[in-house]
Write an enzyme that holds these catalytic residues in place. Structure first.
Site, PDB file in Angstrom:
ATOM      1  N   HIS A 178      -0.962  31.947  22.844  1.00 26.37           N
ATOM      2  CA  HIS A 178      -1.208  33.219  23.540  1.00 26.37           C
ATOM      3  C   HIS A 178      -2.555  33.248  24.237  1.00 26.37           C
ATOM      4  O   HIS A 178      -3.068  34.317  24.561  1.00 26.37           O
ATOM      5  CB  HIS A 178      -1.072  34.387  22.552  1.00 26.37           C
ATOM      6  CG  HIS A 178       0.330  34.562  22.043  1.00 26.37           C
ATOM      7  ND1 HIS A 178       0.645  35.226  20.883  1.00 26.37           N
ATOM      8  CD2 HIS A 178       1.515  34.132  22.556  1.00 26.37           C
ATOM      9  CE1 HIS A 178       1.965  35.204  20.705  1.00 26.37           C
ATOM     10  NE2 HIS A 178       2.507  34.553  21.696  1.00 26.37           N
TER      11      HIS A 178
ATOM     12  N   THR B 294      -8.069  38.418   9.686  1.00 26.54           N
ATOM     13  CA  THR B 294      -8.493  39.751   9.216  1.00 26.54           C
ATOM     14  C   THR B 294      -9.696  39.637   8.277  1.00 26.54           C
ATOM     15  O   THR B 294     -10.555  40.517   8.261  1.00 26.54           O
ATOM     16  CB  THR B 294      -7.356  40.515   8.503  1.00 26.54           C
ATOM     17  OG1 THR B 294      -6.878  39.723   7.414  1.00 26.54           O
ATOM     18  CG2 THR B 294      -6.206  40.838   9.445  1.00 26.54           C
TER      19      THR B 294
ATOM     20  N   CYS C 144      -8.584  35.231  42.982  1.00 24.76           N
ATOM     21  CA  CYS C 144      -9.143  33.958  43.475  1.00 24.76           C
ATOM     22  C   CYS C 144      -9.197  32.885  42.398  1.00 24.76           C
ATOM     23  O   CYS C 144      -9.523  31.738  42.692  1.00 24.76           O
ATOM     24  CB  CYS C 144     -10.539  34.171  44.084  1.00 24.76           C
ATOM     25  SG  CYS C 144     -11.829  34.478  42.863  1.00 24.76           S
TER      26      CYS C 144
ATOM     27  N   GLN D  71      -1.093  31.759  17.254  1.00 26.41           N
ATOM     28  CA  GLN D  71      -0.837  32.898  18.148  1.00 26.41           C
ATOM     29  C   GLN D  71      -2.151  33.608  18.444  1.00 26.41           C
ATOM     30  O   GLN D  71      -2.185  34.535  19.233  1.00 26.41           O
ATOM     31  CB  GLN D  71       0.101  33.890  17.478  1.00 26.41           C
ATOM     32  CG  GLN D  71       1.423  33.313  17.075  1.00 26.41           C
ATOM     33  CD  GLN D  71       2.232  34.342  16.298  1.00 26.41           C
ATOM     34  OE1 GLN D  71       3.003  35.098  16.856  1.00 26.41           O
ATOM     35  NE2 GLN D  71       2.024  34.381  15.002  1.00 26.41           N
TER      36      GLN D  71
ATOM     37  N   CYS E  40     -14.727  37.955  44.823  1.00 29.49           N
ATOM     38  CA  CYS E  40     -13.743  38.473  45.790  1.00 29.49           C
ATOM     39  C   CYS E  40     -13.335  39.919  45.556  1.00 29.49           C
ATOM     40  O   CYS E  40     -12.519  40.456  46.302  1.00 29.49           O
ATOM     41  CB  CYS E  40     -12.506  37.574  45.796  1.00 29.49           C
ATOM     42  SG  CYS E  40     -11.424  37.842  44.380  1.00 29.49           S
TER      43      CYS E  40
HETATM   44  P1  NAD Z   1       0.933  40.389  13.032  1.00 29.08           P
HETATM   45  O1  NAD Z   1      -0.098  41.445  13.204  1.00 29.08           O
HETATM   46  O2  NAD Z   1       2.329  40.667  13.481  1.00 29.08           O
HETATM   47  O3  NAD Z   1       1.054  39.960  11.496  1.00 29.08           O
HETATM   48  C1  NAD Z   1      -0.039  39.658  10.710  1.00 29.08           C
HETATM   49  C2  NAD Z   1       0.462  39.450   9.286  1.00 29.08           C
HETATM   50  O4  NAD Z   1      -0.617  38.946   8.508  1.00 29.08           O
HETATM   51  C3  NAD Z   1       0.928  40.750   8.606  1.00 29.08           C
HETATM   52  O5  NAD Z   1       2.106  40.514   7.860  1.00 29.08           O
HETATM   53  C4  NAD Z   1      -0.239  41.079   7.674  1.00 29.08           C
HETATM   54  O6  NAD Z   1       0.142  41.854   6.553  1.00 29.08           O
HETATM   55  C5  NAD Z   1      -0.690  39.695   7.305  1.00 29.08           C
HETATM   56  N1  NAD Z   1      -2.076  39.603   6.854  1.00 29.08           N
HETATM   57  C6  NAD Z   1      -3.119  40.409   7.164  1.00 29.08           C
HETATM   58  N2  NAD Z   1      -4.252  39.962   6.581  1.00 29.08           N
HETATM   59  C7  NAD Z   1      -3.909  38.856   5.875  1.00 29.08           C
HETATM   60  C8  NAD Z   1      -4.637  37.953   5.067  1.00 29.08           C
HETATM   61  N3  NAD Z   1      -5.937  38.107   4.863  1.00 29.08           N
HETATM   62  N4  NAD Z   1      -3.967  36.903   4.510  1.00 29.08           N
HETATM   63  C9  NAD Z   1      -2.636  36.735   4.700  1.00 29.08           C
HETATM   64  N5  NAD Z   1      -1.897  37.580   5.457  1.00 29.08           N
HETATM   65  C10 NAD Z   1      -2.528  38.616   6.051  1.00 29.08           C
HETATM   66  O7  NAD Z   1       0.345  39.075  13.675  1.00 29.08           O
HETATM   67  P2  NAD Z   1       1.049  37.923  14.462  1.00 29.08           P
HETATM   68  O8  NAD Z   1       2.278  37.497  13.754  1.00 29.08           O
HETATM   69  O9  NAD Z   1      -0.023  36.953  14.759  1.00 29.08           O
HETATM   70  O10 NAD Z   1       1.469  38.600  15.856  1.00 29.08           O
HETATM   71  C11 NAD Z   1       0.571  39.437  16.532  1.00 29.08           C
HETATM   72  C12 NAD Z   1       0.174  39.029  17.936  1.00 29.08           C
HETATM   73  O11 NAD Z   1      -1.083  39.600  18.157  1.00 29.08           O
HETATM   74  C13 NAD Z   1      -0.030  37.569  18.111  1.00 29.08           C
HETATM   75  O12 NAD Z   1       0.778  37.204  19.148  1.00 29.08           O
HETATM   76  C14 NAD Z   1      -1.496  37.367  18.490  1.00 29.08           C
HETATM   77  O13 NAD Z   1      -1.567  36.774  19.771  1.00 29.08           O
HETATM   78  C15 NAD Z   1      -2.078  38.710  18.655  1.00 29.08           C
HETATM   79  N6  NAD Z   1      -3.329  39.000  17.901  1.00 29.08           N
HETATM   80  C16 NAD Z   1      -4.284  38.067  17.735  1.00 29.08           C
HETATM   81  C17 NAD Z   1      -5.428  38.377  17.014  1.00 29.08           C
HETATM   82  C18 NAD Z   1      -6.477  37.311  16.844  1.00 29.08           C
HETATM   83  O14 NAD Z   1      -6.609  36.452  17.692  1.00 29.08           O
HETATM   84  N7  NAD Z   1      -7.216  37.338  15.732  1.00 29.08           N
HETATM   85  C19 NAD Z   1      -5.604  39.630  16.449  1.00 29.08           C
HETATM   86  C20 NAD Z   1      -4.601  40.591  16.647  1.00 29.08           C
HETATM   87  C21 NAD Z   1      -3.452  40.252  17.359  1.00 29.08           C
END
Ligand code: NAD
Length: 253
Positions: free
Chosen positions: A120, A27, A131, A100, A156
């Site tokens: 993921h 984030t 294809c 993830q 394709c």
């Molecule tokens: P989630 O959205 O369920 O949880 C994210 C957690 O991180 C929340 O508790 C949030 O409050 C916390 N958070 C946010 N910013 C933060 C920071 N700066 N420092 C510490 N904590 C912070 O995410 P998840 O558990 O990864 O599950 C979501 C699914 O979505 C995953 O399977 C993933 O594949 C996918 N996803 C990936 C991305 C990416 O690749 N960046 C983005 C969105 C979703």
């Protein structure tokens, strides 16, 4: 209480730390998470993005490509938390980073492919479901920007899908096996930026913790596994992780 000191104390002496990351670590690179405040699922119904809906419903694909174009994933750069994990690897204290995330930022930050296990998938490549031809997602997104709202395979005519695991889709077998092996060999786990609520992915840190090893959680907000954490640190990963890693590396030197 100084939770960073507690985390460093819990992890000191460990040399095969498994780092488990979720959307929250990215984030601070400008990519929204799913379940945090303002996360994607506060605006979009996850039921709309199942694998079978994607294959059968052109509207779902159009929305998917439009969301991907605006996701921030394709022009993001790593932040201090991604860089700290690469330093932990360079310091020889880590067994693997199981993520993830689909954004590829761990590799951009300097982790070699052998250190990263993407449960993921990775959004930077796209495959034709008919294809199997594979291309950079950036090429497909250029077509979307040019007005094709549901671009199809130029070989394709098949449906194009980014190499990420959709709801209802199988987890990648090889990466699941690599993650299980790393979890079996780890002597500690740090979970960063994940609600630890998406299974089977969250089984990876759980397995290390259940083997009796130290379990440190760095997250903004609660997680499903807070009750079994050795130390839980609340706050932004980009502020917290570099200090923890620096102290672990200097203690190990
Ligand atoms: P989630 O959205 O369920 O949880 C994210 C957690 O991180 C929340 O508790 C949030 O409050 C916390 N958070 C946010 N910013 C933060 C920071 N700066 N420092 C510490 N904590 C912070 O995410 P998840 O558990 O990864 O599950 C979501 C699914 O979505 C995953 O399977 C993933 O594949 C996918 N996803 C990936 C991305 C990416 O690749 N960046 C983005 C969105 C979703």
């Amino acid at each position: 209480m100084d939770h960073i000191a507690d985390a460093v104390k819990a992890l000191s002496g460990c040399s095969s730390i498994l780092v488990f990351t979720g959307a929250g670590i990215s984030t601070e690179s400008g990519i929204p998470d799913f379940r945090g405040p303002g996360g994607v699922w506060t605006r979009v119904d996850p039921e709309e993005f199942t694998y079978s809906r994607y294959l059968t419903n052109p509207d779902t694909r159009r929305r998917g490509w439009a969301m991907r174009a605006e996701s921030g994933v394709f022009d993001a750069t790593p932040n201090a938390a991604h860089r700290a994990i690469a330093e932990l690897w360079d310091g020889g204290l880590m067994i693997a980073c199981v993520t993830q995330n689909i954004d590829g930022l761990h590799q951009v930050a300097g982790l070699p492919d052998e250190a990263v296990i993407e449960l993921h998938g990775n959004a930077h490549h796209t495959t034709c479901v008919s294809c199997g031809s594979r291309q950079p997602t950036a090429v497909v997104l250029d077509r979307v920007a040019g007005g094709e709202d549901d671009p199809t395979c130029t070989d394709c005519g098949g449906i194009l899908k980014p190499d990420v695991v959709f709801f209802g889709e199988m987890m990648p077998e090889r990466e699941m096996m690599r993650a299980a092996m790393a979890a079996g060999e780890a002597d500690a786990v740090i979970a960063v930026g994940s609600t630890l609520s998406v299974f089977p992915a969250a089984n990876v840190p759980l397995e290390v913790a259940e083997a009796g090893h130290p379990f440190v959680i760095v997250n903004r907000g609660p997680t499903e596994l807070d009750d079994i954490a050795t130390v839980r640190i609340e706050g932004p990963a980009g502020d917290l992780l570099p200090g923890i890693v620096r102290r672990l590396i200097s203690g190990a030197a």
